[in-house]
Write a protein that holds these residues in place. Structure first.
Motif, PDB file in Angstrom:
ATOM      1  N   ALA A  17       0.640  -1.160   0.045  1.00  0.00           N
ATOM      2  CA  ALA A  17       0.122   0.072  -0.012  1.00  0.00           C
ATOM      3  C   ALA A  17       0.810   1.287   0.023  1.00  0.00           C
ATOM      4  O   ALA A  17       0.497   2.234  -0.657  1.00  0.00           O
ATOM      5  N   LEU A  18       1.966   1.328   0.731  1.00  0.00           N
ATOM      6  CA  LEU A  18       2.800   2.568   0.945  1.00  0.00           C
ATOM      7  C   LEU A  18       3.344   2.511  -0.495  1.00  0.00           C
ATOM      8  O   LEU A  18       3.607   3.698  -1.030  1.00  0.00           O
ATOM      9  N   TRP A  19       4.001   1.493  -1.201  1.00  0.00           N
ATOM     10  CA  TRP A  19       4.563   1.634  -2.412  1.00  0.00           C
ATOM     11  C   TRP A  19       3.690   1.925  -3.339  1.00  0.00           C
ATOM     12  O   TRP A  19       4.023   3.086  -4.168  1.00  0.00           O
ATOM     13  N   MET A  71       3.348  -4.563  -7.875  1.00  0.00           N
ATOM     14  CA  MET A  71       3.581  -4.462  -6.424  1.00  0.00           C
ATOM     15  C   MET A  71       4.113  -5.652  -5.947  1.00  0.00           C
ATOM     16  O   MET A  71       4.738  -6.028  -5.085  1.00  0.00           O
ATOM     17  N   LEU A  72       3.703  -6.841  -6.942  1.00  0.00           N
ATOM     18  CA  LEU A  72       4.115  -8.272  -6.357  1.00  0.00           C
ATOM     19  C   LEU A  72       5.683  -8.351  -6.560  1.00  0.00           C
ATOM     20  O   LEU A  72       6.272  -9.065  -5.992  1.00  0.00           O
ATOM     21  N   THR A  73       6.238  -7.535  -7.387  1.00  0.00           N
ATOM     22  CA  THR A  73       7.662  -7.676  -7.868  1.00  0.00           C
ATOM     23  C   THR A  73       8.194  -6.374  -7.390  1.00  0.00           C
ATOM     24  O   THR A  73       9.582  -6.035  -7.493  1.00  0.00           O
ATOM     25  N   ALA A  74       7.926  -5.326  -6.598  1.00  0.00           N
ATOM     26  CA  ALA A  74       8.456  -4.022  -6.374  1.00  0.00           C
ATOM     27  C   ALA A  74       9.568  -4.160  -5.419  1.00  0.00           C
ATOM     28  O   ALA A  74      10.449  -3.445  -5.611  1.00  0.00           O
ATOM     29  N   TRP A  75       9.594  -5.093  -4.609  1.00  0.00           N
ATOM     30  CA  TRP A  75      10.872  -5.157  -3.731  1.00  0.00           C
ATOM     31  C   TRP A  75      12.058  -5.775  -4.518  1.00  0.00           C
ATOM     32  O   TRP A  75      13.168  -5.429  -3.989  1.00  0.00           O
ATOM     33  N   ILE A  76      11.860  -6.253  -5.921  1.00  0.00           N
ATOM     34  CA  ILE A  76      13.048  -6.395  -6.624  1.00  0.00           C
ATOM     35  C   ILE A  76      13.202  -5.391  -7.743  1.00  0.00           C
ATOM     36  O   ILE A  76      14.268  -4.987  -7.859  1.00  0.00           O
ATOM     37  N   GLU A  77      12.212  -4.929  -8.389  1.00  0.00           N
ATOM     38  CA  GLU A  77      12.126  -4.344  -9.340  1.00  0.00           C
ATOM     39  C   GLU A  77      12.385  -2.902  -9.005  1.00  0.00           C
ATOM     40  O   GLU A  77      12.980  -1.932  -9.832  1.00  0.00           O
ATOM     41  N   ASP A  78      12.057  -2.396  -7.844  1.00  0.00           N
ATOM     42  CA  ASP A  78      12.049  -1.079  -7.173  1.00  0.00           C
ATOM     43  C   ASP A  78      12.661  -0.904  -6.013  1.00  0.00           C
ATOM     44  O   ASP A  78      12.018  -0.406  -4.821  1.00  0.00           O
ATOM     45  N   ALA A  79      13.864  -1.798  -5.845  1.00  0.00           N
ATOM     46  CA  ALA A  79      14.390  -2.058  -4.572  1.00  0.00           C
ATOM     47  C   ALA A  79      14.635  -0.885  -3.418  1.00  0.00           C
ATOM     48  O   ALA A  79      14.107  -0.935  -2.141  1.00  0.00           O
ATOM     49  N   GLY A  80      14.824   0.529  -4.090  1.00  0.00           N
ATOM     50  CA  GLY A  80      15.311   1.412  -3.188  1.00  0.00           C
ATOM     51  C   GLY A  80      13.701   2.143  -2.725  1.00  0.00           C
ATOM     52  O   GLY A  80      13.806   2.418  -1.468  1.00  0.00           O
ATOM     53  N   SER A  81      12.816   2.205  -3.498  1.00  0.00           N
ATOM     54  CA  SER A  81      11.490   2.680  -3.251  1.00  0.00           C
ATOM     55  C   SER A  81      10.951   1.794  -2.005  1.00  0.00           C
ATOM     56  O   SER A  81      10.294   2.027  -1.077  1.00  0.00           O
ATOM     57  N   TRP A  82      10.955   0.349  -2.346  1.00  0.00           N
ATOM     58  CA  TRP A  82      10.468  -0.623  -1.449  1.00  0.00           C
ATOM     59  C   TRP A  82      11.084  -0.630   0.132  1.00  0.00           C
ATOM     60  O   TRP A  82      10.606  -0.677   0.918  1.00  0.00           O
ATOM     61  N   ASP A  86       9.397  -0.023   3.450  1.00  0.00           N
ATOM     62  CA  ASP A  86       9.619  -0.879   4.378  1.00  0.00           C
ATOM     63  C   ASP A  86      10.163  -0.047   5.854  1.00  0.00           C
ATOM     64  O   ASP A  86       9.450  -0.494   6.910  1.00  0.00           O
ATOM     65  N   ALA A  87      11.115   0.815   5.680  1.00  0.00           N
ATOM     66  CA  ALA A  87      11.462   1.524   6.856  1.00  0.00           C
ATOM     67  C   ALA A  87      10.602   2.268   7.618  1.00  0.00           C
ATOM     68  O   ALA A  87      10.428   2.445   8.892  1.00  0.00           O
ATOM     69  N   VAL A  88       9.693   3.011   6.797  1.00  0.00           N
ATOM     70  CA  VAL A  88       8.310   3.702   7.226  1.00  0.00           C
ATOM     71  C   VAL A  88       7.302   2.595   8.084  1.00  0.00           C
ATOM     72  O   VAL A  88       6.978   2.738   9.087  1.00  0.00           O
ATOM     73  N   ALA A  89       7.251   1.499   7.355  1.00  0.00           N
ATOM     74  CA  ALA A  89       6.265   0.635   7.484  1.00  0.00           C
ATOM     75  C   ALA A  89       6.667   0.013   8.911  1.00  0.00           C
ATOM     76  O   ALA A  89       5.958  -0.351  10.190  1.00  0.00           O
ATOM     77  N   SER A  90       8.036  -0.293   9.317  1.00  0.00           N
ATOM     78  CA  SER A  90       8.628  -0.979  10.319  1.00  0.00           C
ATOM     79  C   SER A  90       8.392   0.009  11.661  1.00  0.00           C
ATOM     80  O   SER A  90       8.107  -0.649  12.761  1.00  0.00           O
ATOM     81  N   LEU A  91       8.811   1.339  11.529  1.00  0.00           N
ATOM     82  CA  LEU A  91       8.271   2.386  12.276  1.00  0.00           C
ATOM     83  C   LEU A  91       7.177   2.307  12.851  1.00  0.00           C
ATOM     84  O   LEU A  91       6.783   2.285  14.020  1.00  0.00           O
ATOM     85  N   PHE A  92       6.224   2.311  11.948  1.00  0.00           N
ATOM     86  CA  PHE A  92       4.888   2.506  12.381  1.00  0.00           C
ATOM     87  C   PHE A  92       4.372   1.384  12.927  1.00  0.00           C
ATOM     88  O   PHE A  92       3.577   1.359  14.107  1.00  0.00           O
ATOM     89  N   GLU A  93       4.714   0.042  12.582  1.00  0.00           N
ATOM     90  CA  GLU A  93       4.220  -1.146  13.309  1.00  0.00           C
ATOM     91  C   GLU A  93       4.799  -1.304  14.644  1.00  0.00           C
ATOM     92  O   GLU A  93       4.102  -2.087  15.343  1.00  0.00           O
ATOM     93  N   ASP A  94       6.062  -0.830  14.708  1.00  0.00           N
ATOM     94  CA  ASP A  94       6.836  -0.777  16.028  1.00  0.00           C
ATOM     95  C   ASP A  94       6.088   0.111  17.105  1.00  0.00           C
ATOM     96  O   ASP A  94       6.694   0.190  18.272  1.00  0.00           O
ATOM     97  N   GLY A  95       5.251   0.954  16.750  1.00  0.00           N
ATOM     98  CA  GLY A  95       4.781   2.038  17.510  1.00  0.00           C
ATOM     99  C   GLY A  95       5.507   3.274  17.858  1.00  0.00           C
ATOM    100  O   GLY A  95       5.293   4.077  18.832  1.00  0.00           O
ATOM    101  N   TYR A  96       6.540   3.516  16.762  1.00  0.00           N
ATOM    102  CA  TYR A  96       7.442   4.805  17.088  1.00  0.00           C
ATOM    103  C   TYR A  96       6.622   5.973  16.324  1.00  0.00           C
ATOM    104  O   TYR A  96       7.532   6.907  16.273  1.00  0.00           O
ATOM    105  N   THR A  97       5.569   6.025  15.898  1.00  0.00           N
ATOM    106  CA  THR A  97       5.212   7.240  15.154  1.00  0.00           C
ATOM    107  C   THR A  97       3.825   7.665  15.727  1.00  0.00           C
ATOM    108  O   THR A  97       3.026   7.048  16.377  1.00  0.00           O
ATOM    109  N   ASP A  98       3.644   8.774  15.384  1.00  0.00           N
ATOM    110  CA  ASP A  98       2.458   9.585  15.872  1.00  0.00           C
ATOM    111  C   ASP A  98       1.561   9.838  14.592  1.00  0.00           C
ATOM    112  O   ASP A  98       2.229   9.901  13.339  1.00  0.00           O
TER     113      ASP A  98
END
Length: 140
Positions: A17-19, A71-82, A86-98
């Protein structure tokens, strides 16, 4: 790999979704999309994955949207954006964001030729933030 979007784990759907919706946005713009998903899930008593996959709600998941298959291959085809998503999602999931959207359940691109009828100008629209190229808010 080899798993349909609907069968992906929630964490992967969030990153998709973020990508698909905000890969060109800043980290704050990506985070805002994550919070809209969470705000909808909280409001409806559902999950982030269920809200992302709810028909016709997030365009990147629509059957006719070109982002869907990518989206199914973005982690390979657009690795930088992915990785950024991923970094934003990890911070969000770990509760570090408002919530930068202040409770928004909807958003749309500010320069749409035909903005949604429920957005700016609608009597029930409550705009909560403008982040990057998106307007965020909720209907009363």
């Amino acid at each position: 790999p080899g798993v349909s979007i609907e069968d992906q784990p929630e964490a992967v759907v969030l990153r998709m979704a973020l990508w698909g919706e905000a890969r060109g946005e800043s980290a704050l713009g990506k985070l805002a999309v994550a919070w809209v998903l969470k705000n909808r899930a909280t409001k409806r008593g559902s999950s982030v994955k269920a809200e992302a996959l709810r028909p016709l709600q997030f365009s990147c998941f629509n059957e006719n949207d070109p982002n869907r298959v990518q989206m199914l291959t973005a982690w390979i085809e657009d690795a930088g954006s992915w990785r950024a998503c991923d970094a934003v999602a990890s911070l969000f999931e770990d509760g570090y964001t408002d919530d930068p959207t202040h409770g928004a359940t909807h958003y749309y691109v500010t320069d749409m030729p035909h903005p949604p009828v429920w957005g700016r100008g609608h009597k029930d629209w409550h705009e909560t933030a403008v982040i990057g190229a998106h307007v965020f808010g909720r209907a009363a």
